[in-house]
Motif scaffolding. Structure first.
Motif, PDB file in Angstrom:
ATOM      1  N   ALA A   1      52.317 -13.905 -46.352  1.00  0.00           N
ATOM      2  CA  ALA A   1      52.320 -13.230 -47.695  1.00  0.00           C
ATOM      3  C   ALA A   1      51.184 -13.171 -48.532  1.00  0.00           C
ATOM      4  O   ALA A   1      50.538 -14.411 -48.747  1.00  0.00           O
ATOM      5  CB  ALA A   1      53.635 -13.554 -48.605  1.00  0.00           C
ATOM      6  N   ILE A   2      50.694 -12.426 -49.147  1.00  0.00           N
ATOM      7  CA  ILE A   2      49.299 -12.302 -49.830  1.00  0.00           C
ATOM      8  C   ILE A   2      49.745 -11.962 -51.308  1.00  0.00           C
ATOM      9  O   ILE A   2      48.844 -11.600 -52.273  1.00  0.00           O
ATOM     10  CB  ILE A   2      48.491 -11.398 -49.381  1.00  0.00           C
ATOM     11  N   GLN A   3      51.141 -12.160 -51.630  1.00  0.00           N
ATOM     12  CA  GLN A   3      51.414 -12.128 -53.150  1.00  0.00           C
ATOM     13  C   GLN A   3      52.715 -13.032 -53.147  1.00  0.00           C
ATOM     14  O   GLN A   3      53.206 -13.453 -52.117  1.00  0.00           O
ATOM     15  CB  GLN A   3      51.695 -10.448 -53.886  1.00  0.00           C
ATOM     16  N   GLY A   4      52.940 -13.475 -54.477  1.00  0.00           N
ATOM     17  CA  GLY A   4      54.063 -14.531 -54.602  1.00  0.00           C
ATOM     18  C   GLY A   4      54.186 -15.468 -55.773  1.00  0.00           C
ATOM     19  O   GLY A   4      53.085 -14.974 -56.804  1.00  0.00           O
ATOM     20  N   LYS A   5      54.689 -16.361 -55.862  1.00  0.00           N
ATOM     21  CA  LYS A   5      54.837 -17.056 -57.019  1.00  0.00           C
ATOM     22  C   LYS A   5      53.854 -18.243 -56.955  1.00  0.00           C
ATOM     23  O   LYS A   5      53.385 -18.640 -55.874  1.00  0.00           O
ATOM     24  CB  LYS A   5      56.142 -17.781 -57.373  1.00  0.00           C
ATOM     25  N   ILE A   6      53.597 -18.933 -58.218  1.00  0.00           N
ATOM     26  CA  ILE A   6      52.629 -20.310 -58.278  1.00  0.00           C
ATOM     27  C   ILE A   6      53.601 -21.395 -58.373  1.00  0.00           C
ATOM     28  O   ILE A   6      54.581 -21.243 -59.116  1.00  0.00           O
ATOM     29  CB  ILE A   6      51.662 -20.049 -59.154  1.00  0.00           C
ATOM     30  N   ALA A   7      53.331 -22.538 -57.625  1.00  0.00           N
ATOM     31  CA  ALA A   7      54.116 -23.783 -57.822  1.00  0.00           C
ATOM     32  C   ALA A   7      53.204 -25.105 -57.894  1.00  0.00           C
ATOM     33  O   ALA A   7      52.125 -25.101 -57.350  1.00  0.00           O
ATOM     34  CB  ALA A   7      55.085 -23.850 -56.775  1.00  0.00           C
ATOM     35  N   PHE A   8      53.751 -25.563 -58.785  1.00  0.00           N
ATOM     36  CA  PHE A   8      53.245 -27.199 -58.980  1.00  0.00           C
ATOM     37  C   PHE A   8      54.172 -28.287 -58.074  1.00  0.00           C
ATOM     38  O   PHE A   8      55.313 -28.242 -58.437  1.00  0.00           O
ATOM     39  CB  PHE A   8      52.958 -27.624 -60.321  1.00  0.00           C
ATOM     40  N   GLN A   9      53.278 -29.030 -57.288  1.00  0.00           N
ATOM     41  CA  GLN A   9      54.184 -29.850 -56.461  1.00  0.00           C
ATOM     42  C   GLN A   9      54.606 -31.066 -57.171  1.00  0.00           C
ATOM     43  O   GLN A   9      53.895 -31.787 -57.809  1.00  0.00           O
ATOM     44  CB  GLN A   9      53.359 -30.286 -55.178  1.00  0.00           C
ATOM     45  N   ASP A  10      55.749 -31.637 -57.000  1.00  0.00           N
ATOM     46  CA  ASP A  10      56.368 -32.519 -57.502  1.00  0.00           C
ATOM     47  C   ASP A  10      55.739 -33.840 -56.985  1.00  0.00           C
ATOM     48  O   ASP A  10      55.493 -34.033 -55.848  1.00  0.00           O
ATOM     49  CB  ASP A  10      58.127 -32.460 -57.127  1.00  0.00           C
ATOM     50  N   TRP A  11      55.519 -34.939 -57.782  1.00  0.00           N
ATOM     51  CA  TRP A  11      54.904 -36.041 -57.358  1.00  0.00           C
ATOM     52  C   TRP A  11      55.528 -36.973 -57.981  1.00  0.00           C
ATOM     53  O   TRP A  11      55.490 -37.257 -59.180  1.00  0.00           O
ATOM     54  CB  TRP A  11      53.230 -36.113 -57.404  1.00  0.00           C
ATOM     55  N   SER A  12      55.977 -38.197 -57.324  1.00  0.00           N
ATOM     56  CA  SER A  12      56.980 -39.156 -58.099  1.00  0.00           C
ATOM     57  C   SER A  12      56.312 -40.247 -58.775  1.00  0.00           C
ATOM     58  O   SER A  12      57.041 -40.782 -59.592  1.00  0.00           O
ATOM     59  CB  SER A  12      57.704 -39.794 -56.968  1.00  0.00           C
ATOM     60  N   LYS A  13      55.026 -40.350 -58.619  1.00  0.00           N
ATOM     61  CA  LYS A  13      54.314 -41.371 -59.276  1.00  0.00           C
ATOM     62  C   LYS A  13      53.606 -40.700 -60.604  1.00  0.00           C
ATOM     63  O   LYS A  13      52.446 -41.339 -61.193  1.00  0.00           O
ATOM     64  CB  LYS A  13      53.175 -42.145 -58.385  1.00  0.00           C
ATOM     65  N   GLY A  14      53.557 -39.414 -60.654  1.00  0.00           N
ATOM     66  CA  GLY A  14      53.095 -38.632 -61.721  1.00  0.00           C
ATOM     67  C   GLY A  14      51.503 -37.854 -61.583  1.00  0.00           C
ATOM     68  O   GLY A  14      50.960 -38.126 -61.092  1.00  0.00           O
ATOM     69  N   VAL A  15      51.849 -36.368 -62.344  1.00  0.00           N
ATOM     70  CA  VAL A  15      50.635 -35.736 -62.413  1.00  0.00           C
ATOM     71  C   VAL A  15      50.970 -35.039 -63.332  1.00  0.00           C
ATOM     72  O   VAL A  15      52.011 -34.734 -63.927  1.00  0.00           O
ATOM     73  CB  VAL A  15      50.851 -34.765 -61.071  1.00  0.00           C
ATOM     74  N   ALA A  16      49.821 -34.423 -64.067  1.00  0.00           N
ATOM     75  CA  ALA A  16      49.711 -33.747 -65.470  1.00  0.00           C
ATOM     76  C   ALA A  16      48.840 -32.450 -65.162  1.00  0.00           C
ATOM     77  O   ALA A  16      47.607 -32.681 -64.531  1.00  0.00           O
ATOM     78  CB  ALA A  16      49.518 -34.545 -66.383  1.00  0.00           C
ATOM     79  N   LEU A  17      49.311 -31.521 -66.206  1.00  0.00           N
ATOM     80  CA  LEU A  17      48.265 -30.447 -66.076  1.00  0.00           C
ATOM     81  C   LEU A  17      48.298 -29.518 -67.529  1.00  0.00           C
ATOM     82  O   LEU A  17      49.262 -29.750 -68.463  1.00  0.00           O
ATOM     83  CB  LEU A  17      49.162 -29.261 -65.089  1.00  0.00           C
ATOM     84  N   ARG A  18      47.111 -28.999 -67.768  1.00  0.00           N
ATOM     85  CA  ARG A  18      47.165 -28.224 -69.053  1.00  0.00           C
ATOM     86  C   ARG A  18      46.220 -27.193 -68.787  1.00  0.00           C
ATOM     87  O   ARG A  18      45.604 -26.883 -67.755  1.00  0.00           O
ATOM     88  CB  ARG A  18      46.584 -29.414 -70.260  1.00  0.00           C
ATOM     89  N   ASN A  19      46.058 -26.329 -69.964  1.00  0.00           N
ATOM     90  CA  ASN A  19      45.043 -25.214 -70.038  1.00  0.00           C
ATOM     91  C   ASN A  19      45.429 -24.160 -68.731  1.00  0.00           C
ATOM     92  O   ASN A  19      44.245 -23.707 -68.138  1.00  0.00           O
ATOM     93  CB  ASN A  19      43.703 -25.581 -69.968  1.00  0.00           C
ATOM     94  N   ILE A  20      46.640 -23.815 -68.443  1.00  0.00           N
ATOM     95  CA  ILE A  20      46.771 -23.202 -67.474  1.00  0.00           C
ATOM     96  C   ILE A  20      46.832 -21.757 -67.633  1.00  0.00           C
ATOM     97  O   ILE A  20      47.479 -21.135 -68.606  1.00  0.00           O
ATOM     98  CB  ILE A  20      48.504 -23.345 -66.993  1.00  0.00           C
ATOM     99  N   LYS A  21      45.994 -21.043 -67.085  1.00  0.00           N
ATOM    100  CA  LYS A  21      45.958 -19.641 -67.448  1.00  0.00           C
ATOM    101  C   LYS A  21      45.508 -18.716 -66.280  1.00  0.00           C
ATOM    102  O   LYS A  21      45.144 -19.208 -65.284  1.00  0.00           O
ATOM    103  CB  LYS A  21      44.925 -19.440 -68.396  1.00  0.00           C
ATOM    104  N   ILE A  22      45.676 -17.126 -66.216  1.00  0.00           N
ATOM    105  CA  ILE A  22      45.640 -16.416 -65.180  1.00  0.00           C
ATOM    106  C   ILE A  22      45.084 -15.067 -66.140  1.00  0.00           C
ATOM    107  O   ILE A  22      45.265 -14.593 -66.992  1.00  0.00           O
ATOM    108  CB  ILE A  22      46.850 -16.328 -64.579  1.00  0.00           C
ATOM    109  N   LYS A  23      44.151 -14.411 -64.913  1.00  0.00           N
ATOM    110  CA  LYS A  23      43.687 -13.152 -65.423  1.00  0.00           C
ATOM    111  C   LYS A  23      44.086 -12.420 -64.226  1.00  0.00           C
ATOM    112  O   LYS A  23      43.240 -12.643 -63.164  1.00  0.00           O
ATOM    113  CB  LYS A  23      42.181 -13.110 -65.613  1.00  0.00           C
ATOM    114  N   GLU A  24      44.804 -11.303 -64.326  1.00  0.00           N
ATOM    115  CA  GLU A  24      45.420 -10.581 -63.252  1.00  0.00           C
ATOM    116  C   GLU A  24      44.103  -9.473 -63.122  1.00  0.00           C
ATOM    117  O   GLU A  24      43.684  -8.828 -63.893  1.00  0.00           O
ATOM    118  CB  GLU A  24      46.660  -9.764 -63.554  1.00  0.00           C
ATOM    119  N   ILE A  25      43.799  -9.155 -61.702  1.00  0.00           N
ATOM    120  CA  ILE A  25      42.780  -8.329 -61.268  1.00  0.00           C
ATOM    121  C   ILE A  25      43.639  -6.915 -60.826  1.00  0.00           C
ATOM    122  O   ILE A  25      44.236  -6.814 -59.911  1.00  0.00           O
ATOM    123  CB  ILE A  25      41.855  -8.915 -60.109  1.00  0.00           C
ATOM    124  N   LYS A  26      43.423  -6.021 -61.487  1.00  0.00           N
ATOM    125  CA  LYS A  26      43.900  -4.762 -61.250  1.00  0.00           C
ATOM    126  C   LYS A  26      43.263  -4.133 -59.819  1.00  0.00           C
ATOM    127  O   LYS A  26      42.200  -4.262 -59.664  1.00  0.00           O
ATOM    128  CB  LYS A  26      43.772  -3.640 -62.371  1.00  0.00           C
TER     129      LYS A  26
END
Length: 246
Positions: free
Chosen positions: A221-246
């Motif tokens: 597939a060349i389209q779909g959802k975005i996912a963050f992988q579970d990590w049992s020892k800890g991971v953190a994210l911030r400033n998550i942003k997207i610009k869709e290209i028409k």
């Protein structure tokens, strides 16, 4: 003994440093600048909730994913909750996607794109390619030897285009994923690390030559959802942003 001029200079230096520290501590994350808004960027994380995200194949149930101090955290200390990958409610096709991440010592996580969420697919990684999140410095050398598992790579498929090391465990990295008509490009801390065209014979051969070839729906597939992988020892994210290209 310090004279009046030296004392005044010292006060000026201390004032500048204190204000610099105040600015650093109060820098706003998870917000868009006026320029970004004008360019069409959208926040995918508001810094306060997991709105817009849910647990893969489980919906909006309580999980190890939580929000703490403006960070989207996969918390290793939370017990008796569902664990799993966190996936976007929305589907994306052509876009410029950026985020910051930090990981625990010897941490191993990832970001999946073009994920197809359905009961017949047990996990996100069986359908969509992965941008690797890794604490390179604390991984076994044989794990990194071919470059197909290093932070920033197209996981398990192609080695880093350019050598770059992520920041040490617990420090923030900046990543970017660009997708245009099935052509994906990855960056880590400003360095291009991956580039593949998912419509080519080369892509098919890369998949066939890896463990991901065991999953018939992977990487098609060349389209779909975005996912963050579970990590049992800890991971953190911030400033998550997207610009869709028409």
């Amino acid at each position: 003994m310090m004279n009046i001029k030296q004392f005044f200079c010292l006060l000026c230096v201390l004032f500048i440093l204190s204000n610099y520290g105040f600015a650093q501590n109060n820098f706003q994350h998870n917000v868009l600048s006026p320029v970004e808004e004008a360019e069409g960027w959208q926040l995918l994380f508001d810094g306060k909730s997991t709105s817009g995200w849910h647990l893969y194949n489980e919906g909006n149930i309580k999980s190890a994913w939580t929000v703490r101090n403006g960070e989207l955290v996969c918390d290793p200390t939370i017990e008796k909750v569902e664990r799993g990958d966190l996936i976007s409610d929305s589907v994306f096709t052509n876009y410029d996607f950026s985020f910051e991440w930090k990981i625990s010592e010897a941490g191993n996580s990832g970001v999946f794109i073009n994920v197809q969420e359905a009961p017949e697919f047990p996990t996100a990684w069986t359908t969509g390619p992965e941008y690797q999140l890794l604490d390179n410095a604390n991984m076994p050398k044989d794990y990194l030897i071919d470059g197909k598992h290093s932070a920033g790579c197209v996981y398990s498929l192609s080695p880093l285009l350019n050598q770059v090391q992520p920041k040490p465990a617990g420090e923030w990295n900046t990543s970017r994923i660009l997708q245009q008509n099935g052509v994906i490009t990855f960056w880590l801390n400003g360095i291009e690390t991956g580039h593949e065209d998912m419509k080519t014979e080369r892509w098919k051969q890369l998949i066939a030559g890896s463990k991901l070839g065991n999953f018939p729906s992977f990487g098609k597939a060349i389209q779909g959802k975005i996912a963050f992988q579970d990590w049992s020892k800890g991971v953190a994210l911030r400033n998550i942003k997207i610009k869709e290209i028409k």
